[in-house]
Write an enzyme that holds these catalytic residues in place. Structure first.
Site, PDB file in Angstrom:
ATOM      1  N   ARG A  70       0.830  -1.207   0.000  1.00  0.00           N
ATOM      2  CA  ARG A  70       0.000   0.000   0.000  1.00  0.00           C
ATOM      3  C   ARG A  70       0.864   1.257   0.000  1.00  0.00           C
ATOM      4  O   ARG A  70       0.563   2.248  -0.662  1.00  0.00           O
ATOM      5  CB  ARG A  70      -0.939  -0.010   1.202  1.00  0.00           C
ATOM      6  CG  ARG A  70      -2.065  -1.027   1.033  1.00  0.00           C
ATOM      7  CD  ARG A  70      -3.039  -1.002   2.169  1.00  0.00           C
ATOM      8  NE  ARG A  70      -3.604   0.323   2.387  1.00  0.00           N
ATOM      9  CZ  ARG A  70      -4.163   0.717   3.537  1.00  0.00           C
ATOM     10  NH1 ARG A  70      -4.248  -0.119   4.556  1.00  0.00           N
ATOM     11  NH2 ARG A  70      -4.646   1.929   3.666  1.00  0.00           N
ATOM     12  N   GLN A 101      -9.080  10.513   7.581  1.00  0.00           N
ATOM     13  CA  GLN A 101      -8.977   9.116   8.010  1.00  0.00           C
ATOM     14  C   GLN A 101      -7.941   8.410   7.143  1.00  0.00           C
ATOM     15  O   GLN A 101      -7.656   7.236   7.343  1.00  0.00           O
ATOM     16  CB  GLN A 101     -10.331   8.412   7.841  1.00  0.00           C
ATOM     17  CG  GLN A 101     -11.439   9.018   8.677  1.00  0.00           C
ATOM     18  CD  GLN A 101     -12.813   8.564   8.199  1.00  0.00           C
ATOM     19  OE1 GLN A 101     -13.286   7.499   8.553  1.00  0.00           O
ATOM     20  NE2 GLN A 101     -13.439   9.371   7.368  1.00  0.00           N
ATOM     21  N   ASN A 102      -7.413   9.114   6.154  1.00  0.00           N
ATOM     22  CA  ASN A 102      -6.504   8.483   5.199  1.00  0.00           C
ATOM     23  C   ASN A 102      -5.089   8.393   5.763  1.00  0.00           C
ATOM     24  O   ASN A 102      -4.640   9.279   6.490  1.00  0.00           O
ATOM     25  CB  ASN A 102      -6.504   9.259   3.874  1.00  0.00           C
ATOM     26  CG  ASN A 102      -7.873   9.224   3.222  1.00  0.00           C
ATOM     27  OD1 ASN A 102      -8.696   8.381   3.566  1.00  0.00           O
ATOM     28  ND2 ASN A 102      -8.124  10.134   2.301  1.00  0.00           N
ATOM     29  N   VAL A 103      -4.399   7.324   5.372  1.00  0.00           N
ATOM     30  CA  VAL A 103      -3.044   7.102   5.868  1.00  0.00           C
ATOM     31  C   VAL A 103      -2.004   7.487   4.815  1.00  0.00           C
ATOM     32  O   VAL A 103      -0.830   7.170   4.946  1.00  0.00           O
ATOM     33  CB  VAL A 103      -2.868   5.635   6.347  1.00  0.00           C
ATOM     34  CG1 VAL A 103      -3.710   5.381   7.598  1.00  0.00           C
ATOM     35  CG2 VAL A 103      -3.236   4.627   5.248  1.00  0.00           C
ATOM     36  N   HIS A 119      -6.165   8.239  11.694  1.00  0.00           N
ATOM     37  CA  HIS A 119      -5.820   6.812  11.618  1.00  0.00           C
ATOM     38  C   HIS A 119      -4.333   6.587  11.366  1.00  0.00           C
ATOM     39  O   HIS A 119      -3.943   5.529  10.876  1.00  0.00           O
ATOM     40  CB  HIS A 119      -6.676   6.119  10.540  1.00  0.00           C
ATOM     41  CG  HIS A 119      -8.139   6.059  10.904  1.00  0.00           C
ATOM     42  ND1 HIS A 119      -9.135   5.731  10.012  1.00  0.00           N
ATOM     43  CD2 HIS A 119      -8.759   6.277  12.094  1.00  0.00           C
ATOM     44  CE1 HIS A 119     -10.315   5.755  10.634  1.00  0.00           C
ATOM     45  NE2 HIS A 119     -10.117   6.095  11.886  1.00  0.00           N
ATOM     46  N   CYS A 130       8.939  -0.581  21.656  1.00  0.00           N
ATOM     47  CA  CYS A 130       9.381   0.608  22.397  1.00  0.00           C
ATOM     48  C   CYS A 130       8.898   1.912  21.752  1.00  0.00           C
ATOM     49  O   CYS A 130       9.200   2.986  22.257  1.00  0.00           O
ATOM     50  CB  CYS A 130      10.895   0.612  22.552  1.00  0.00           C
ATOM     51  SG  CYS A 130      11.796   1.010  21.048  1.00  0.00           S
ATOM     52  N   CYS A 155      13.936  -3.119  15.147  1.00  0.00           N
ATOM     53  CA  CYS A 155      14.146  -1.802  15.764  1.00  0.00           C
ATOM     54  C   CYS A 155      15.627  -1.632  16.108  1.00  0.00           C
ATOM     55  O   CYS A 155      16.220  -2.524  16.734  1.00  0.00           O
ATOM     56  CB  CYS A 155      13.294  -1.709  17.025  1.00  0.00           C
ATOM     57  SG  CYS A 155      13.627  -0.244  18.004  1.00  0.00           S
ATOM     58  N   ALA A 239     -15.453  13.930  -5.643  1.00  0.00           N
ATOM     59  CA  ALA A 239     -14.829  15.060  -4.955  1.00  0.00           C
ATOM     60  C   ALA A 239     -13.928  15.865  -5.885  1.00  0.00           C
ATOM     61  O   ALA A 239     -13.832  17.084  -5.762  1.00  0.00           O
ATOM     62  CB  ALA A 239     -14.025  14.546  -3.761  1.00  0.00           C
TER      63      ALA A 239
HETATM   64  P1  OAD Z   1     -14.730   3.654   2.621  1.00  0.00           P
HETATM   65  O1  OAD Z   1     -14.122   2.769   1.609  1.00  0.00           O
HETATM   66  O2  OAD Z   1     -15.542   3.051   3.702  1.00  0.00           O
HETATM   67  O3  OAD Z   1     -15.646   4.737   1.889  1.00  0.00           O
HETATM   68  C1  OAD Z   1     -15.173   5.463   0.782  1.00  0.00           C
HETATM   69  C2  OAD Z   1     -16.279   6.380   0.318  1.00  0.00           C
HETATM   70  O4  OAD Z   1     -15.773   7.146  -0.753  1.00  0.00           O
HETATM   71  C3  OAD Z   1     -17.519   5.640  -0.200  1.00  0.00           C
HETATM   72  O5  OAD Z   1     -18.678   6.169   0.428  1.00  0.00           O
HETATM   73  C4  OAD Z   1     -17.505   5.946  -1.693  1.00  0.00           C
HETATM   74  O6  OAD Z   1     -18.824   6.083  -2.230  1.00  0.00           O
HETATM   75  C5  OAD Z   1     -16.780   7.286  -1.717  1.00  0.00           C
HETATM   76  N1  OAD Z   1     -16.139   7.632  -2.993  1.00  0.00           N
HETATM   77  C6  OAD Z   1     -15.681   6.831  -3.987  1.00  0.00           C
HETATM   78  N2  OAD Z   1     -15.156   7.548  -4.981  1.00  0.00           N
HETATM   79  C7  OAD Z   1     -15.275   8.855  -4.625  1.00  0.00           C
HETATM   80  C8  OAD Z   1     -14.920  10.094  -5.237  1.00  0.00           C
HETATM   81  N3  OAD Z   1     -14.330  10.140  -6.443  1.00  0.00           N
HETATM   82  N4  OAD Z   1     -15.205  11.239  -4.570  1.00  0.00           N
HETATM   83  C9  OAD Z   1     -15.814  11.209  -3.364  1.00  0.00           C
HETATM   84  N5  OAD Z   1     -16.161  10.076  -2.742  1.00  0.00           N
HETATM   85  C10 OAD Z   1     -15.903   8.914  -3.354  1.00  0.00           C
HETATM   86  O7  OAD Z   1     -13.538   4.553   3.215  1.00  0.00           O
HETATM   87  P2  OAD Z   1     -13.504   5.418   4.557  1.00  0.00           P
HETATM   88  O8  OAD Z   1     -14.835   6.013   4.860  1.00  0.00           O
HETATM   89  O9  OAD Z   1     -12.342   6.324   4.447  1.00  0.00           O
HETATM   90  O10 OAD Z   1      -9.665   2.634   8.772  1.00  0.00           O
HETATM   91  O11 OAD Z   1     -13.209   4.284   5.618  1.00  0.00           O
HETATM   92  C11 OAD Z   1     -13.006   4.630   6.954  1.00  0.00           C
HETATM   93  C12 OAD Z   1     -11.960   3.738   7.578  1.00  0.00           C
HETATM   94  O12 OAD Z   1     -12.289   2.354   7.365  1.00  0.00           O
HETATM   95  C13 OAD Z   1     -10.579   3.869   6.973  1.00  0.00           C
HETATM   96  O13 OAD Z   1      -9.856   4.967   7.462  1.00  0.00           O
HETATM   97  C14 OAD Z   1      -9.944   2.572   7.361  1.00  0.00           C
HETATM   98  C15 OAD Z   1     -11.060   1.625   7.065  1.00  0.00           C
HETATM   99  O14 OAD Z   1     -11.063   0.447   7.794  1.00  0.00           O
HETATM  100  C16 OAD Z   1      -8.595   2.031   9.272  1.00  0.00           C
HETATM  101  O15 OAD Z   1      -7.815   1.390   8.578  1.00  0.00           O
HETATM  102  C17 OAD Z   1      -8.439   2.215  10.747  1.00  0.00           C
END
Ligand code: OAD
Length: 253
Positions: A70, A101-103, A119, A130, A155, A239
């Site tokens: 990734r 929430q993006n990494v 996140h 550590c 580490c 977006a």
């Molecule tokens: P999701 O994959 O759950 O949701 C992504 C959203 O983006 C969906 O609602 C899509 O419809 C929308 N989408 C797709 N293409 C798009 C575009 N061009 N413009 C705007 N929106 C679009 O991802 P997150 O909501 O980010 O956590 O997921 C939340 C968390 O769940 C992540 O941070 C991750 C995951 O498990 C961890 O890893 C802790």
């Protein structure tokens, strides 16, 4: 899609605008979301095998290899018009708080600073024992195959396994980031949810806090998420198109 005049007026008069982004904000940069049917990461891989502390204990090389795969994609990706539009918003409102929430680091590479990473980040691994930060080589990692095991580095201080600097299921969010995000949501006057399914807690509760505080709440997403009925505006579309259009209209005299 038309941007409602009332939304442009609300952003224009906002004193504090909050933008919360999810994987959809980076989709147009070529990065996979989590829950999109067929292509989403959690549609193709089991989170229990890859994104929990227990998974890392069981098979550190499988987990490290997946995150390296990734990270390689993130390092090859470029910010898209959604990221650049958010950067431009900084100059158009008195105060902007960007929470993600993006990494990945695409907001930062588009010029947005600071960004609250709820996140964590793929780009700052650390020792699982550590917590010593681990410096990664600057070059783009060689393309690891999807699913190929790669043993994590050791580490330099204590010899423990280096782990990705992301938040896994079952782990707490970084306290300082979470508290800053809650403060921003509770005190803003406009709150934009961009490209998130608004499912994963506690991040998904931020928009509810903004609602409770009386803010104008907005979703930008090509697909429904189910929270539309609780928002002031739900804009349906990508977006990378809608955010630049909002910025364009804000810039009109
Ligand atoms: P999701 O994959 O759950 O949701 C992504 C959203 O983006 C969906 O609602 C899509 O419809 C929308 N989408 C797709 N293409 C798009 C575009 N061009 N413009 C705007 N929106 C679009 O991802 P997150 O909501 O980010 O956590 O997921 C939340 C968390 O769940 C992540 O941070 C991750 C995951 O498990 C961890 O890893 C802790």
């Amino acid at each position: 899609m038309e941007i409602p005049d009332r939304l442009i007026a609300a952003i224009r008069s906002a004193r504090h605008l909050v933008v919360l982004t999810g994987a959809g904000a980076s989709y147009e940069s070529g990065l996979a979301t989590f829950r999109t049917p067929q292509t989403g990461l959690w549609e193709r891989f089991r989170a229990e095998d890859l994104a929990t502390p227990a998974a890392f204990q069981r098979d550190p090389a499988l987990v490290w290899g997946w995150y390296e795969w990734r990270r390689m994609h993130v390092m090859r990706a470029k910010p898209n018009p959604a990221h650049f539009a958010i950067t431009t918003l900084q100059a158009l409102v008195p105060r902007l708080t960007v929470i993600t929430q993006n990494v990945d680091d695409l907001h930062e590479r588009a010029g947005t600073h600071p960004v609250i990473h709820l996140h964590g980040t793929l780009l700052a691994p650390l020792c699982e024992r550590c917590r010593e930060p681990h410096v990664l080589p600057r070059e783009i990692p060689e393309e690891p195959e999807n699913g190929r095991s790669v043993p994590p580095p050791g580490c330099g201080r204590c010899g423990g396994h280096i782990r990705p600097g992301v938040v896994w299921f079952g782990e707490e969010l970084p306290r300082h980031e979470w508290e800053s995000a809650v403060r921003a949501a509770a005190s803003c006057d406009t709150f934009l949810c961009v490209g998130t399914s608004s499912i994963v807690q506690p991040a998904a509760s931020l928009v509810e806090r903004a609602n409770e505080a009386g803010a104008v709440t907005v979703q930008i997403n090509p697909n429904p998420t189910g929270i539309e009925g609780r928002l002031s505006f739900a804009l349906s579309g990508p977006a990378g198109t809608l955010l630049p259009e909002i910025v364009r209209q804000l810039q009109l005299a």
